[in-house]
Scaffold this active site. Structure first.
Site, mmCIF file in Angstrom:
data_model
loop_
_atom_site.group_PDB
_atom_site.id
_atom_site.type_symbol
_atom_site.label_atom_id
_atom_site.label_comp_id
_atom_site.label_asym_id
_atom_site.label_seq_id
_atom_site.Cartn_x
_atom_site.Cartn_y
_atom_site.Cartn_z
ATOM 1 N N GLY A 67 46.045 46.950 42.747
ATOM 2 C CA GLY A 67 46.471 45.552 42.827
ATOM 3 C C GLY A 67 46.587 44.850 41.487
ATOM 4 N N GLU A 73 41.630 41.959 37.302
ATOM 5 C CA GLU A 73 41.637 42.178 38.749
ATOM 6 C C GLU A 73 42.660 41.236 39.391
ATOM 7 O OE1 GLU A 73 41.302 43.809 41.285
ATOM 8 O OE2 GLU A 73 39.279 43.787 42.109
ATOM 9 N N ASP A 74 43.231 41.676 40.509
ATOM 10 C CA ASP A 74 44.205 40.826 41.194
ATOM 11 C C ASP A 74 43.528 39.637 41.874
ATOM 12 O OD1 ASP A 74 42.922 42.445 43.067
ATOM 13 O OD2 ASP A 74 44.749 43.092 44.080
ATOM 14 N N ASP A 81 37.595 38.193 46.313
ATOM 15 C CA ASP A 81 37.493 37.665 47.669
ATOM 16 C C ASP A 81 35.993 37.490 47.972
ATOM 17 O OD1 ASP A 81 37.969 37.063 50.326
ATOM 18 O OD2 ASP A 81 38.633 39.042 50.900
ATOM 19 N N THR A 134 33.437 43.957 45.570
ATOM 20 C CA THR A 134 34.060 45.009 44.767
ATOM 21 C C THR A 134 33.750 44.801 43.290
ATOM 22 O OG1 THR A 134 35.862 45.093 46.365
ATOM 23 C CG2 THR A 134 36.251 46.154 44.240
ATOM 24 N N LYS A 176 39.517 33.604 45.770
ATOM 25 C CA LYS A 176 39.319 33.013 47.107
ATOM 26 C C LYS A 176 37.888 32.514 47.149
ATOM 27 C CE LYS A 176 42.239 35.724 50.164
ATOM 28 N NZ LYS A 176 42.233 36.767 51.205
ATOM 29 N N ASP A 185 49.027 43.933 48.125
ATOM 30 C CA ASP A 185 49.808 44.644 49.127
ATOM 31 C C ASP A 185 49.516 44.220 50.558
ATOM 32 O OD1 ASP A 185 47.138 45.936 49.076
ATOM 33 O OD2 ASP A 185 48.057 47.248 50.571
ATOM 34 N N ARG A 234 54.136 44.974 46.855
ATOM 35 C CA ARG A 234 53.479 44.684 45.574
ATOM 36 C C ARG A 234 54.488 44.232 44.526
ATOM 37 N NH1 ARG A 234 48.190 46.944 45.697
ATOM 38 N NH2 ARG A 234 47.953 48.836 46.924
HETATM 39 P P1 IMP Z 1 36.250 41.721 47.692
HETATM 40 O O1 IMP Z 1 35.391 42.932 47.424
HETATM 41 O O2 IMP Z 1 35.983 41.132 49.056
HETATM 42 O O3 IMP Z 1 36.153 40.677 46.594
HETATM 43 O O4 IMP Z 1 37.736 42.229 47.821
HETATM 44 C C1 IMP Z 1 38.525 42.414 46.737
HETATM 45 C C2 IMP Z 1 39.691 43.322 47.046
HETATM 46 O O5 IMP Z 1 40.201 43.137 48.382
HETATM 47 C C3 IMP Z 1 40.816 42.940 46.122
HETATM 48 O O6 IMP Z 1 40.743 43.674 44.920
HETATM 49 C C4 IMP Z 1 42.034 43.264 46.937
HETATM 50 O O7 IMP Z 1 42.395 44.606 46.734
HETATM 51 C C5 IMP Z 1 41.608 43.067 48.363
HETATM 52 N N1 IMP Z 1 42.040 41.744 48.890
HETATM 53 C C6 IMP Z 1 41.255 40.681 49.170
HETATM 54 N N2 IMP Z 1 41.966 39.648 49.640
HETATM 55 C C7 IMP Z 1 43.252 40.070 49.639
HETATM 56 C C8 IMP Z 1 44.494 39.437 50.020
HETATM 57 O O8 IMP Z 1 44.572 38.263 50.452
HETATM 58 N N3 IMP Z 1 45.609 40.189 49.877
HETATM 59 C C9 IMP Z 1 45.585 41.479 49.413
HETATM 60 N N4 IMP Z 1 44.461 42.104 49.043
HETATM 61 C C10 IMP Z 1 43.300 41.405 49.160
HETATM 62 MG MG MG Z 2 42.138 44.972 44.085
#
Ligand code: IMP
Ligand code: MG
Length: 184
Positions: free
Chosen positions: A47, A103-104, A107, A111, A135, A163, A169
Site C-alpha cells: 500500500g 505507510e499508506d 487504522d 501493524t 483513521k 486496494d 491501487r
Molecule cells: P492497522 O494495523 O489496523 O493500523 O491496519 C493497517 C493496514 O490495514 C494498512 O496498512 C492497510 O493495508 C490496511 N487498511 C486499513 N484501512 C484501510 C482502508 O480503508 N483501505 C485499504 N486498506 C486499509
Molecule cells: Mg499497508
C-alpha cells in the site's frame, strides 16, 4: 474487475490535494533531516508504494530506500487482526541509520506498532513514521505518527496505493467505497 464508478461513494482526497500535501511533507522531512547522515526510507508494501514514490521525489536530502512486507494473519477485507508477520524483510542493516517508515494508512495502529517494535531492536539511530492517512478514531495501539498527510473518517478507502481486493491501487485519488454496491 468492476469499474470503480459502480461503487464509488465519494472522492475523499483528489489528486491535486494529495500531490500538494506530498510536496509539503517532502519539504518538512527535508528540513528535519538536513545535515543528518543515513536517512533510510522504509516503504511498507504494498500500500505504501505509490505514496513513497511520490514522496521520495520531493525529499531533497540524500537518502536510501528499502521495502518490507507485512501480512496481518486471518484478516478479513476490512479489519486487521494484530497477528502481524513479516513476509519480506529489509535488505538493509538499519543499525545507526535514521529510519523513516512510509505507510499508506494507520487504522487500528497494530501493524505499525509491531513494525516499530521489531525495528527498534535493530538499534537504528532514530525511528519515525510518515503515514499518508490516519483513521484516528479507530486507533487501538498508541503509535506516534511523526508526519501525517490527512486525518480521515472511519470509512473504507481505496486508490493511491490502497486496494480493494488488490485492485484500484493505481487510481490517483483516495476514494470511499460504497459497501452496499461493492461486489468483489
Ligand atoms: P492497522 O494495523 O489496523 O493500523 O491496519 C493497517 C493496514 O490495514 C494498512 O496498512 C492497510 O493495508 C490496511 N487498511 C486499513 N484501512 C484501510 C482502508 O480503508 N483501505 C485499504 N486498506 C486499509
Ligand atoms: Mg499497508
Amino acid at each position: 474487475m468492476n469499474d470503480y464508478r459502480n461503487f464509488l461513494s465519494e472522492i475523499l482526497i483528489d489528486e491535486e490535494t494529495l500531490q500538494q500535501r506530498v510536496i509539503e511533507l517532502g519539504e518538512e522531512i527535508s528540513r528535519d533531516y538536513r545535515g543528518k547522515e543515513g536517512l533510510l526510507l522504509v516503504c511498507i508494501l504494498r500500500g505504501g508504494i505509490t505514496f513513497m514514490v511520490d514522496l521520495m521525489r520531493r525529499i531533497d536530502v540524500p537518502h536510501m530506500m528499502d521495502c518490507m512486507a507485512i501480512s496481518s494473519y486471518g484478516a478479513g477485507n476490512f479489519e486487521s487482526t494484530g497477528n502481524v508477520r513479516v513476509t519480506y524483510d529489509l535488505q538493509t542493516n538499519i543499525a545507526d541509520k535514521n529510519v523513516l517508515i512510509v505507510e499508506d494508512i494507520v487504522d487500528s495502529g497494530r501493524t505499525i506498532s509491531h513494525v516499530l517494535e521489531m525495528l527498534q531492536t535493530r538499534r537504528p539511530a532514530s525511528l519515525k513514521i510518515c503515514a499518508l492517512l490516519d483513521k484516528a478514531e479507530r486507533r487501538e495501539a498508541d503509535v506516534p505518527i511523526d508526519y501525517r498527510g490527512f486525518v480521515i473518517p472511519d470509512k473504507y478507502v481505496f486508490g493511491y496505493g490502497l486496494d480493494l481486493d488488490e485492485h484500484y491501487r493505481n487510481l490517483p485519488f483516495v476514494a470511499v467505497v460504497d459497501l452496499e454496491k461493492y461486489k468483489p
